[in-house]
Design an enzyme around this catalytic site. Structure first.
Site, short mmCIF file in Angstrom:
data_model
loop_
_atom_site.label_atom_id
_atom_site.label_comp_id
_atom_site.label_asym_id
_atom_site.label_seq_id
_atom_site.Cartn_x
_atom_site.Cartn_y
_atom_site.Cartn_z
CG ASP A 60 -16.97 -0.26 -4.28
OD1 ASP A 60 -17.74 -0.93 -3.54
OD2 ASP A 60 -16.13 0.52 -3.81
CD GLU A 71 -17.01 -0.36 1.86
OE1 GLU A 71 -16.72 0.08 2.98
OE2 GLU A 71 -16.24 -1.09 1.21
ZN ZN Z 1 -13.24 -4.07 1.30
ZN ZN Z 2 -16.28 -4.77 1.69
#
Ligand code: ZN
Ligand code: ZN
Length: 400
Positions: free
Chosen positions: A89, A146
């Site tokens: 991401d 994440e």
């Molecule tokens: Zn990051």
């Molecule tokens: Zn990262």
């Protein structure tokens, strides 16, 4: 391609098949960079990854955790079941690099996750061509979200580590702050536990010109912010490492209205559970004391992402492998206050998360991760693929 003499020395240690992948890695990285997608919205990214995994004819290629993807490489011989994780991401940042492949979306790959995807696809391609020589299996986890919401836990909860049962998990983070090819791998905690918190201070709104008839939550919040900053300096052993940041504060609509409440959110970073417990206990006491002193009320909510903890034996193995690839002078240890939800994979299977130096060459000032001017040296990508292949060889006893 490597951009300085030191980097050229690494190239000699990278097998020709991986060196040949380098232009493809750059193309994948730049395509993803240009089409960066936010956490949980990685639809195009997922499609690019799934297409590539299918083209490589890997096993068990499928979507997982909505916008994530997985695939399995089955070796020709029995051996351990390993997992390689890459997060996919981007961040809500408007890019200011001026690069020819700068993002065309409102998101930006300002944490190098585009490079992580390219490296993982490179490992997959190299393994696909050497399946028969591989002992055991390698599962790929292309993990969404994440930076926000925690996609790792969702992947683990979806059973990605269960069939086959993963024995060891690995991953890397491209690290632009360190010189190209430097490998930082630490036995034990390498990244901090991150505790996100949200505070609501409830007062009583009113007219700005009649403060005596109101309880002004902005004044209370101001006292709370200052008092909370004393936790690290006054309530925690100076030998311990911790921090507390309030990154968001919101209250009120207009200058002539006293609002009902103020919302603040922030983060605490720790490496030790007793330090975290101490910080949260003091925060609660301060909020209780400050709000009661002014006749206000509060709510304090927290959620903690665990520290990224490397298995000491596996960390020693990875350090040895790295020394062979990038030279012992380029292998070190570190502990950073940043967090990464790869922690959930490592909680389930002993393994290693390491940092791979990728400072852009010839820059006086290196833009930090999460900055609108962030960039990294793409020459780190074949080094990452080579490191992963050698780790897989060493752990599984394969000769790839
Ligand atoms: Zn990051
Ligand atoms: Zn990262």
């Amino acid at each position: 391609m490597p951009s300085d003499t030191a980097a050229r020395a690494f190239v000699d240690r990278i097998r020709p098949a991986v060196r040949a992948l380098a232009p493809a890695l750059v193309a994948i990285r730049r395509d993803l960079h240009q089409h960066a997608e936010l956490s949980t919205q990685e639809h195009r990214t997922q499609a690019v990854i799934l297409d590539r995994l299918k083209a490589l004819a890997l096993d068990d290629v499928r979507a997982v955790a909505d916008t994530g993807a997985t695939a399995l490489v089955r070796g020709g011989r029995p051996g351990p079941n390993l997992l390689w994780r890459a997060d996919i991401d981007a961040l809500p940042i408007v890019e200011e690099t001026g690069l020819p492949f700068a993002s065309t979306t409102k998101a930006m790959h300002a944490c190098a996750h585009d490079g992580h995807v390219a490296i993982a696809l490179g490992i997959a391609e190299a393994l696909a061509a050497r399946r028969e020589a591989l002992a055991g299996t390698v599962r790929f986890a292309f993990q969404p979200a994440e930076e926000h919401v925690g996609g790792a836990k969702r992947m683990v909860d979806a059973g990605i580590m269960d069939d086959p049962r993963v024995d060891h998990a690995y991953g890397l983070h491209i690290w632009a702050g360190n010189r190209l090819g430097e490998v930082l791998v630490t036995p034990g905690a390498i990244m901090a536990a991150a505790t996100h918190f949200r505070i609501i201070i409830r007062g009583r709104g009113g007219h700005a010109a009649s403060p005596h008839q109101a309880v002004d939550p902005i004044v209370v919040a101001a006292h709370a912010v200052v008092a909370l900053q004393t936790i690290v300096s006054r309530s925690v052993d100076p030998h311990q490492t911790t921090l507390l940041t309030i990154g968001r504060i919101h209250g009120g609509e207009r200058g002539n209205i006293i609002p009902d409440e103020v919302m603040m959110s922030g983060t605490v970073r720790t490496f030790d559970d007793t330090v975290l417990a101490r910080v949260l206990k003091r925060a609660e006491e301060i909020l209780r004391g400050v709000t009661s002193a002014f006749g206000a009320d509060y709510r304090f909510d927290t959620s903690t992402l665990p520290a990224v903890v490397n298995d000491p034996q596996q960390a020693a193995l990875v350090a040895g492998v790295a020394a062979a690839v990038v030279g012992p002078e380029n292998v070190g240890e570190t502990r950073v206050m940043g967090a990464d939800d790869v922690a959930y994979f490592l909680q389930r299977a002993p393994g290693v998360f390491f940092l791979l130096g990728a400072a852009p060459s010839g820059r006086e000032h290196i833009a930090p991760h999460h900055s609108a001017r962030f960039d990294f040296d793409e020459a780190c990508m074949p080094i990452g693929v080579e490191l992963a292949l050698r780790i897989i060889e060493a752990v599984s006893g394969s000769s790839l």
